[in-house]
Each structure stands twice: as C-alpha cells, then as structure tokens.
Scaffold this motif. Structure first.
Motif, PDB file in Angstrom:
ATOM      1  N   VAL A  92      35.702  12.223  37.900  1.00 18.02           N
ATOM      2  CA  VAL A  92      34.580  12.176  39.130  1.00 18.02           C
ATOM      3  C   VAL A  92      35.119   9.989  39.207  1.00 18.02           C
ATOM      4  N   GLU A  93      35.864  10.125  38.107  1.00 17.62           N
ATOM      5  CA  GLU A  93      36.502   8.404  38.616  1.00 17.62           C
ATOM      6  C   GLU A  93      37.002   8.522  39.563  1.00 17.62           C
ATOM      7  N   LEU A 135      33.559   8.805  42.448  1.00 18.72           N
ATOM      8  CA  LEU A 135      32.647   7.647  42.453  1.00 18.72           C
ATOM      9  C   LEU A 135      32.440   5.983  42.110  1.00 18.72           C
ATOM     10  N   LYS A 192      35.306   3.762  36.423  1.00 14.39           N
ATOM     11  CA  LYS A 192      34.299   3.234  35.623  1.00 14.39           C
ATOM     12  C   LYS A 192      35.055   2.441  34.111  1.00 14.39           C
ATOM     13  N   LYS A 193      34.301   1.376  33.766  1.00 16.45           N
ATOM     14  CA  LYS A 193      34.574   0.357  32.528  1.00 16.45           C
ATOM     15  C   LYS A 193      33.894   0.435  31.503  1.00 16.45           C
ATOM     16  N   SER A 194      34.286   1.082  30.348  1.00 15.75           N
ATOM     17  CA  SER A 194      33.032   0.633  29.490  1.00 15.75           C
ATOM     18  C   SER A 194      33.089  -1.159  28.337  1.00 15.75           C
ATOM     19  N   ILE A 221      32.087  -0.773  25.795  1.00 18.84           N
ATOM     20  CA  ILE A 221      32.472  -0.467  24.144  1.00 18.84           C
ATOM     21  C   ILE A 221      33.536  -1.184  23.228  1.00 18.84           C
ATOM     22  N   LYS A 222      34.603  -0.991  24.565  1.00 21.35           N
ATOM     23  CA  LYS A 222      35.512  -1.851  22.894  1.00 21.35           C
ATOM     24  C   LYS A 222      35.536  -2.844  23.301  1.00 21.35           C
ATOM     25  N   PHE A 254      27.359   1.677  22.375  1.00 20.13           N
ATOM     26  CA  PHE A 254      27.343   3.251  23.273  1.00 20.13           C
ATOM     27  C   PHE A 254      26.081   3.047  24.301  1.00 20.13           C
ATOM     28  N   SER A 259      25.723   0.865  26.940  1.00 24.87           N
ATOM     29  CA  SER A 259      26.386   0.664  27.728  1.00 24.87           C
ATOM     30  C   SER A 259      26.019   1.954  28.297  1.00 24.87           C
ATOM     31  N   SER A 260      25.497   2.821  27.511  1.00 30.20           N
ATOM     32  CA  SER A 260      24.545   4.184  28.552  1.00 30.20           C
ATOM     33  C   SER A 260      24.002   3.808  28.389  1.00 30.20           C
TER      34      SER A 260
END
Lengths: 252, 171, 453, 190
Positions: free
Chosen positions: B41-42, B45, B48-50, B52-53, B113, B116-117
């Motif tokens: 997907v990356e 689109l 993506k960076k999350s 969460i870390k 989570f 960010s989601s």
C-alpha cells in the motif's frame, strides 16, 4: 514537613544499610542449655501471658499447635546409652530476619528495640513468613479459637486475642517491655534498668536458664551471659544475626 | 457532506492499481479497505509514519521512573526496616520499576493506537461491509457528478466488480 | 506462503462463515456444557471456598511446617499454564510464523483465563482475603504502603501487569474480527461488537497502526511473561529453605511454565477442533509443530531437574542432602517418580513424527504432562517444607477434601470462562488465517462479471 | 453504508444513565451521611451535660476523669464523686433526683460508652495527659456538648463530628510532634 522534604530526608537517612544498628535498646535473651531441664514451665507461662489458645488434641495431631516457645527434644545415641537434650526454641528476633522481607503488607518488620514485630491486625495470612523462617517459630491461626467459659476471664487485657487467618509468634512480651518503659518515663529515668522487666518465660524458668536484657548495656546480665565462651547462635551460618544466644551444654 | 465513490475489487493487486490511477487523476484522501492487511500500500498511497513508537517509549520511560518513585517514595514515607536491608533497597525496587515500565508501555501503546488510528469512530465513516469478508475496496471522496463519472471509469477500467456511490447524507 | 489449512480450496468467505457460525449458532450441547461447568464451579469451587472463609484456613490440610499447600501449587500451575498462550503468540508473531495464526486466539484466551483463575487462587490461599487490598499500592490516610521488597508484592505487580497486557493483546488482535462479526449480527450482539470493534473499517491506515501497535505489544509482553514466572519462582528461591534456595529456580520455572502451557495448548486445540468444527484450521501441522516444541522443552526441563539434583548433592550441606534424599525416597517419592515418568520419559515418544501427528496420543500425552507438571509444583512446596533446618519441626502435609474440591472446581471455573469466551470472541483469528491464503477464489457475493484478467 | 459506534452508544444510554445515577447517588449519600447525620450519640441513663459542667462551670476534665493521668483508661467517676457536689448543688432538678436514686440504691450508673478506640489498639491516656495534650485534641469540643457525641479530628486538625478515630489521626500527630518510636506499630498494636 512536606511530602517532598520527608522523601529527601528519608533518602539521605536510609540509603545505606546499617542505620538499624543504633537501636535504643537491643533486647536479647540467652538460654543456658546446661541449666535447662526441659520442664516446659516456660511454655505454660507463655501460654498464659500471651493469650495463646489451646487448640485441642485433634489439631495438635494435625500439626497445628500454637506455642510461641517450644522445648525441642533431641536424642543422641542409642538406648541404653541415649542422652536427651533440650533446646527451648522461640522467635530469635533476627536483625537480618528472612521473614520480614517477604511480608507483602509490612505486618512484620524490625522496630527500634531490635525486635522482630508481628502486627496481627495488618496480617493478611499469606503464611510466607512461616516458610521463610528457618527456626519454624511462626504459628498460624487456622481457626478462630475460643476459650471455654470461664477461661476467657483470665485473658491478658494487654495482649490482642488473635483471630483466624493471622500469623503469631513470640514478641519477647512486648506488653511488659512497654510497661517497663512507661514506668521508666514516669520516674524521669531515661532507660529501663537491667532486670526491671522480664518476659513470662524468663520470669518462670525455675533453673534460671533464661536470661533477658538489653545488649546495648555492657553491664547487663544478658551481656555478661552472651560473652560466655559456650555461647553460640542456632543456625548462625545462615547470617540471620539472631538475638537469642544459646549456651552450650557441657557434657560431664 | 461529501459524496464518496466506492469501488469493490476482488484482489488486492487491482485495488492497488485503481488506487494508484485515482491518485494520478488527482483524487485525494483515498482509502483502501481490506479484510487483510495489504502489502505494498505504501508504494501507492505514500509512506506512513505512526506516532505509536513515541507513545510506547514515553510510556515506558514514565513507567520506569514512576515505578521506582512509588517503591522508594512509599518506603521513606513510612519507614519499615526489614531484614536488615536499607530502606531504599535497589534490587527489589528495580523489579517493581521493571514491571511498571512494561505496564505503562503497554497502556501508552494502546493510547497511541487509539490516537493515531482515530478510533473509536464517533462520526459516521464510509464503509462497505464486504470489505470485512473478501473484498478489497477503494474509496475516494468526490463532490459532483462529473468527478463521480471520472472515478467510476477509472475504477471499472482497473477491474472493479462494482462501483457504488455513497452519498454524504447517508453517512 | 504455505497454507495451514488442509483444504486448499477454502476461500475467505468460508472462513468467515465458519467463524461467525461458531459464534452465533449455539446448539443445546453448548448450553449443557456451560450449565455443567457452571454448576461444578459453584459446587466444587465457590461452596468449599465459602466454607473455608467461614471456618478459616484450617478447612484445608495445611499445618506446621507445611504452611503452604496445594493452593499455592495450583496458583503456580495456573500461572504456568498462562505462559504459553500469549508468550508463544508473541514470539511467533515477531518471527512471522504462519502456523500460529489459526491457534493463537484460543491460546491467548487460555492465558487470560488461567491468570484469572490464578488470581482467584491468591484469594483462596491467604488467611484473610477480605484484607487482600492491603497488598495493593493505594494512597491512604495512614501513609502505610505495601512492602515493595517482598517477592509476593513483585507477584502482585507482575500479575496485574500481565493480566492487563494479555487482555489488551488479545483484544487488539481481535478488533478486525469484531468488525467482521459486527456486520453479520443484529440486536444486542451487534451493539456489543460495534463497541468492541471501535468502528473498525479495515482501511490501510488502520491496518498500519494496528500492525505497529500489535508488534510493540508483542515486544513488551515477551519480557513481561518471562519476568512473571521468574518472580513466581522468587517467592520460593528468595527464602532460605534448603531445597528452595536455588539460583536455577527462575529459568526452571519459566521453562516449566512454557512446557505445561504448551501442553495445555495441545489439549485446548484438540477440544476446540472436535467441538467447534475447526478441523480445517487446526491441523496436523499444528500438532506436529507444537509436538516439536514440547519435545525441546521436555529435554530442557529434564536437564534443569538434573542440575537441581546435582547442585543439591554437590553442595555438601547436610540440609540439602536431607531435602534431596527426602525428595527421591521419602514420603512423597512416588509422586516424584510419577513426575519424572510423565514429564521426562513419556515426552520422548515425540521423537516419532507419527506420534506427533496423531491427535489422540498427543492429547493423552499433553494431559499427562500437565499432571506431571502439577505434581512438580506440589512437590516443590511439599517436600521442601517437610524437611527444613530443625528436625523438631519436620512434618508431612496432605491436602484435605476442601483443597481437592477447590482444585477440581478451578478447572470447571476455567472451562466456564472459556465457554463464555468462544461465544464472544472469534476463536480463530479470521484476518490472519485469510492473510495466509492466496487471493479469494470464490465470489459468492458479487456477480462474476468484471473479474480481472 | 457507514459505520460509527454512536448508535451502539445510544442503545446503551439508559444503562449508562442508570450507572451514573447510582454512582452520583452513592457519592451524595456518602457525603450527606458524613456531613448531616449525627454521629454516635446514645441517650445516657442520666442526661448529664458536659456543657454545664465543663463549659459553663469550667470544671477541669481531670477533676472527674481522675484515672486519665494514671492509667491507660480515663474512667468514669464513681457515683460518690457526683454526689459529693450534688448533695448541695441543684438538688431539686429531676435528673439529680435520678442520680440520688442510684446513690440510695447503691448502684453504679450504667453509662453507655461513647468514645472507643478501634479494636487491636492499645491506647494509654496516661502518656498523652502527661505530655500535656488537650483532651479536646481527640475528643472534640466536649465543653460545648449537652449530650456527648463521637468526635474525632481530621488529619488537618479540624474537629470531625460523628467520625470515629482513624489511625491516620494518631500517626499525623505522632509525626508532627516527633514522638519517640511514634510510628512503630508496636507502640499501639500488640
């Protein structure tokens, strides 16, 4: 004192071990095994003084007796040359007690008299202290024990009556120690004098095999007794640093 | 209220192709819904960076420190000398601090989570129930009929099984 | 990617149907099972427990010096059983093993419910459970806090963290499945799954976030799980009781825990496979792989046992000698040799591939291993406490009827919880099983037109 | 098609409201109980008023509770102590006649104990009186009470009517005054 300054103060004071060496008193007992006849009068005195319930035959048979001091019997050699030895065993009030670290609720800890405390109303009955104790001197209340009337009339009002699910053990008769200190304060004396106070077992011992006193006072009877060359501590190799000294029986 | 165009695909590759073409045609905020995570997907689109870390790390750090503070602080508030050890006993307190490191790390991860989601969904969002079973779905907001026709053409060309329109007031 | 299913023509939709069916279609057998498990729990677990609460711990067989008994060994047993689910699931997730995917959900549920039962056992064990909150750190007017130096308090902290962590882990892994079930249910179930799924849609962003959050959780939970059983072992190893004061206890307990937990997974897999109709998802492959793992664990376990005996013998201390001799030839010796038979000798059968891939023998062996492991926990406590330093205080501990009944009841409690679980959670992870399969082949929902080239 | 959790939340709204109402009720009830409901204040066999004796006439506490400075328990005065004054004072009041009834029958007055330390606590009045602690520190403003009522002190020092003593009270005072071994559990529990 604010919370934070109490924290800082505590940090400075307690960071290193060894602060506990400066006890106000260091109550100590010596047991002269040469003098002990195994008469078990100490057990009876303790039972009466400390409201220790009589659990009954069945419970004793199941190994659930309650006795803060017991006289252990050891046979040496075979009949007819067997020799009988006695060893009164009570809480050794170890300065490095294994039982204290394990209690999750601090029901047992070391107080400023060098005593190993047991706070009955804080105890939740995990029984871990009894497992950790190498001397096996901690006793557990498996049931609520009652006293048949009119025996409840002879209960000592200065000692808590323990309920089910609570661990108990020898306290060196803390109620008597407190009383002695109370009287000492009344007289504006700063310290309890030697011999002013004795636990029930020491008071009762007909042969004066038990001696009790303050180890911090070098002149006290117990200090002199401790320095006897026969003196040793039970299971000293475990480094429990116990406060009960035994004087070896010398064979004739 | 924006309308949405929705294309259902039956394999991830064609869904990705369609998404790539829609993006090329200028459609924005594309979403691909799928029953399983899709690989690649990356590339289509964008990366993506999350965050969460960062949450996990901060949580674990706070947990470790508060664990030690809890153990040491409570020990000095009511000092109980125990077994001849110092009041602030390092080894056991580090164990407490270790456990709390993990506990706070876990809780912070959950928080990360959720943040960010953007879950839970308090507002209606475009959804196609088939996406939870076996369809790969590409959605894009489109405002007018002309946009819709253009998107539909692209989706069909990429091999969509179905193209639907989800109107804004349905949401 | 290898397909873990036996039938290769299974499509996404079949899995979906199977799992949803396992939740919404409930036969009378299920209710009979639930009612049985529930009433056994009530009769064998709660009733004797209330009796014990009323009369005191004396209702159990504990005595002096055997002040710890089967309550604690059951506690360790359940904690141990909890070790394989989440831990194994995390390790396999991080190593990206595809065979994990059909079984991990139920394995994690096993973790969770074992932990719940273990936590209940703490309450059963202590003398005054109505004051158990004193072991929790909470602010109070006395500024009196629990003793953080106590290994028992490490336990409280570790188990609380572990319950939290594994609950979150199993929940987070189930969110996409809740969403899938949500679309197929109505009424109160729909409400429940809508809330549980948080409005999950399966967008690329959500998958991405889930992947990372899940991975971080897995990374955090592995050291946690290892620490939990190490800490449980320190309850014993931090004492100075001759046969308990051993440095090898932490790895010994961790290995033992994973060992009995893996055997537990085999048992649960077998039951799920038979009762829920998951024959296609839980296959010989799983049993084969779990069998290999069990074999390795049994060898490590045997080795550690040998080390334990050796250090006791090599120490030259009379107390260790006595405890060792008592363990091998004393009152509890038959139990010891039973444990060796079940946990060290019998698992050697798993060297044979045919044994590993046969379902019923694996079930029998897995149960035997867990019986052996329970015995191990019992012996650790009973034999060590029976022979301590002062011979005057030697004694024997035998469990009472109340204890045995509570032990039986705890299994029923676990079963009850598990039965409730299979009707709420999709007990096979749909999306991860789908992930292992090729792109869908059957299209029952859409017309066949416009299928791609 | 769309998805959100709001419809599900709406379904749960009645249940959530119920929970909130119950919680608010509990909190309010606790507060109201602590604030408005008078504490333990039993009716005594004779309506003895501390307000008249200790308040208006300023009789020191230790005049009647003589044991407080010598023993763990403060004790209640013997009937003779009351009669010592009331042979002369206010002899015609009905309550005093009641008192004289006990005196003439040679019976002790069955006073009902109001202030009681919790179980497992060994409190000694002697040490606290000798340390010049005001009786009111723990017993509250007794000199203003017609009928005695359980009163303790909050950790911050304010009087808390109707509240039993709690360990935090003892500890905060022992900490403030840096009592020797003041936070040792065995000082009070044994």
């Amino acid at each position: 004192m604010s919370l934070f300054s109490r924290f800082l103060d505590g940090w400075r004071k307690y960071r290193k071990p060894g602060y506990y060496e400066k006890f106000d008193y260091h109550w100590t007992m010596t047991v002269d095994l040469d003098k002990c006849t195994g008469c078990e009068a100490c057990m009876m005195a303790c039972q009466a003084e400390n409201n220790i319930p009589v659990v009954g035959e069945d419970e004793v048979a199941r190994g659930r007796e309650l006795q803060w001091i017991r006289v252990e019997r050891y046979w040496e050699g075979e009949y007819p040359n067997a020799r009988l030895r006695f060893m009164p065993m009570m809480c050794q009030h170890c300065d490095a007690a294994p039982c204290e670290t394990v209690c999750p609720v601090s029901a047992t800890y070391h107080n400023q008299d060098g005593l190993n405390t047991q706070i009955y109303n804080r105890c939740i009955g995990t029984r871990s202290c009894a497992v950790y104790c190498p001397y096996e001197v901690r006793y557990f209340n498996y049931y609520d024990h009652g006293w048949d009337s009119p025996l409840e009339q002879q209960l000592n009002p200065d000692v808590t009556v323990r309920g089910k699910g609570v661990m108990e053990k020898c306290t060196f008769c803390i109620q008597r120690i407190r009383q002695a200190k109370d009287l000492a304060k009344d007289d504006d004396r700063r310290r309890v004098q030697d011999g002013e106070m004795q636990p029930a077992c020491v008071q009762t011992c007909p042969t004066k095999a038990l001696v009790f006193g303050d180890r911090n006072d070098p002149e006290s009877q117990v200090s002199l007794s401790m320095d006897d060359p026969r003196s040793y501590r039970v299971l000293d190799e475990l480094n429990t640093d116990s406060s009960v000294f035994y004087l070896k029986k010398v064979d004739a | 209220m924006t309308n949405n165009v929705v294309g259902l695909f039956h394999d991830p590759e064609s869904a990705l192709t369609a998404a790539g073409e829609l993006k090329g045609a200028g459609f924005e905020s594309l979403e691909i819904m799928s029953p399983v995570p899709i690989h690649g997907v990356e590339k289509v689109l964008g990366k993506k960076k999350s965050v969460i870390k960062n949450f996990t790390f901060t949580g674990a750090l706070i947990g470790g420190m508060s664990g030690f503070a809890l153990a040491a602080g409570t020990a000095v508030l009511y000092p109980h000398p125990v077994g001849g050890r110092p009041i602030i006993t390092m080894p056991p307190f580090l164990i407490i601090s270790y456990e709390l490191t993990i506990l706070f790390g876990i809780l912070a991860t959950v928080l990360g989570f959720i943040v960010s989601s953007r879950l839970p969904a308090f507002r209606n969002r475009v959804y196609v129930p088939e996406a939870a079973v076996d369809k790969f779905v590409v959605t894009a907001p489109c405002d007018d009929a002309e946009h819709y026709q253009r998107a539909k053409a692209i989706l069909n060309a990429a091999g969509a099984e179905q193209v639907r329109k989800i109107r804004g007031d349905d949401l | 990617m290898t397909t873990p299913t036996e039938r290769n023509d299974l499509g996404y939709n079949d899995i979906h149907e199977d799992v949803v069916r396992s939740i919404v279609k409930t036969g009378p057998k299920y209710y009979i099972a639930l009612a049985t498990a529930g009433s056994v729990t009530l009769l064998c677990f709660f009733f004797p427990w209330f009796y014990q609460l009323y009369y005191g711990i004396g209702a159990a067989g504990m005595n002096h010096p055997g002040v710890w008994g089967t309550y604690l060994s059951s506690f360790i047993f359940w904690i141990g059983l909890s070790h394989s689910g989440t831990l194994l699931s995390c390790v396999l997730h991080l190593t990206n093993s595809s065979w994990r995917k059909a079984m991990y959900r139920s394995a994690e549920a096993m973790t969770l419910f074992s932990l719940v039962v273990a936590a209940t056992y703490v309450m059963v064990h202590v003398g005054r459970p109505w004051f158990i909150h004193w072991a929790l750190p909470y602010p109070n007017q006395m500024e009196l806090w629990p003793n953080f130096r106590s290994p028992l308090l490490f336990d409280v902290m570790a188990i609380a963290t572990y319950i939290t962590g594994s609950t979150i882990f199993i929940y987070m892994g189930s969110i996409p499945d809740f969403a899938a079930v949500r679309d197929r249910t109505s009424g109160w179930r729909n409400t429940m799954y809508t809330l549980l799924s948080l409005g999950w849609r399966g967008t690329d962003k959500e998958w991405h976030r889930l992947h990372w959050a899940y991975t971080f959780l897995a990374v955090l939970i592995i050291p946690l799980a290892v620490s939990v059983h190490s800490i449980v072992s320190w309850d014993f190893a931090m004492s100075i009781v001759p046969a308990l004061h051993q440095t090898i206890f932490a790895p010994y307990f961790v290995v033992g825990a994973i060992y009995s937990g893996t055997a537990g997974i085999v048992t649960v897999m077998f039951v799920l496979r038979k009762t829920m109709g998951f024959e296609q998802y839980i296959t010989k492959l799983h049993f084969d792989n779990l069998g290999k793992l069990l074999l390795v664990l049994s060898l490590i376990w045997t080795y550690i046992n040998a080390v334990e005996l050796f250090t006791g013998w090599y120490s030259g201390s009379s107390e260790e000698y006595e405890a060792l001799g008592y363990k091998l030839f004393g009152f509890y010796a038959p139990l010891y040799w039973e444990m060796i038979l079940f946990c060290a000798v019998a698992p050697l059968l798993m060297f044979s591939t045919r044994f590993r891939t046969s379902f019923v023998p694996m079930l029998i062996l897995s149960i035997a291993i867990n019986i052996g492991m329970y015995t191990e926990r019992f012996l650790i406590i009973a034999t060590s406490l029976s022979r301590q330093y002062l011979p005057d205080a030697w004694g024997v501990y035998v469990p009472s009827l109340v204890e045995i009944s509570i032990m039986v009841g705890s299994f029923a409690l676990f079963t009850t919880l598990f039965l409730v679980f299979v009707k709420i959670f999709p007990s096979v992870s749909m999306y991860e099983v789908k992930e292992t399969m090729a792109t869908p082949k059957i299209e029952p929902l859409a017309p066949a037109s416009g299928s791609p080239a | 098609m769309n998805v959100s959790i709001v419809p599900a939340l709406k379904v749960l709204r009645p249940a959530a409201m119920l929970v909130i109402v119950v919680l608010v009720g509990l909190v309010l009830g606790y507060w109201a109980n602590a604030t408005f409901v008078p504490g333990d204040s039993p009716e005594q066999p004779i309506a003895f008023s501390h307000k008249i004796h200790a308040g208006d006439n300023e009789i020191p506490c230790l005049y009647c509770h003589t044991q407080a400075r010598r023993s763990p328990s403060a004790g209640v005065p013997a009937v003779s102590k009351c009669v010592g004054c009331h042979l002369e004072v206010a002899t015609e009041k009905p309550q005093i006649r009641l008192l004289m009834g006990y005196w003439e029958n040679r019976e002790p007055i069955p006073w009902i104990k109001v202030h009681d330390v919790p179980d497992f606590v060994h409190f000694t009045h002697k040490r606290h009186v000798l340390a010049n602690i005001e009786c009111q520190t723990c017993h509250g403003p007794v000199e203003t009470m017609d009928r005695i009522r359980v009163t303790s002190r909050a950790v911050d020092g304010s009087a808390q009517a109707g509240q039993p003593w709690k360990m935090g009270l003892c500890l905060s005072c022992h900490r403030e005054n840096e009592v020797e071994n003041g936070t040792d559990c065995w000082t009070c529990h044994k």
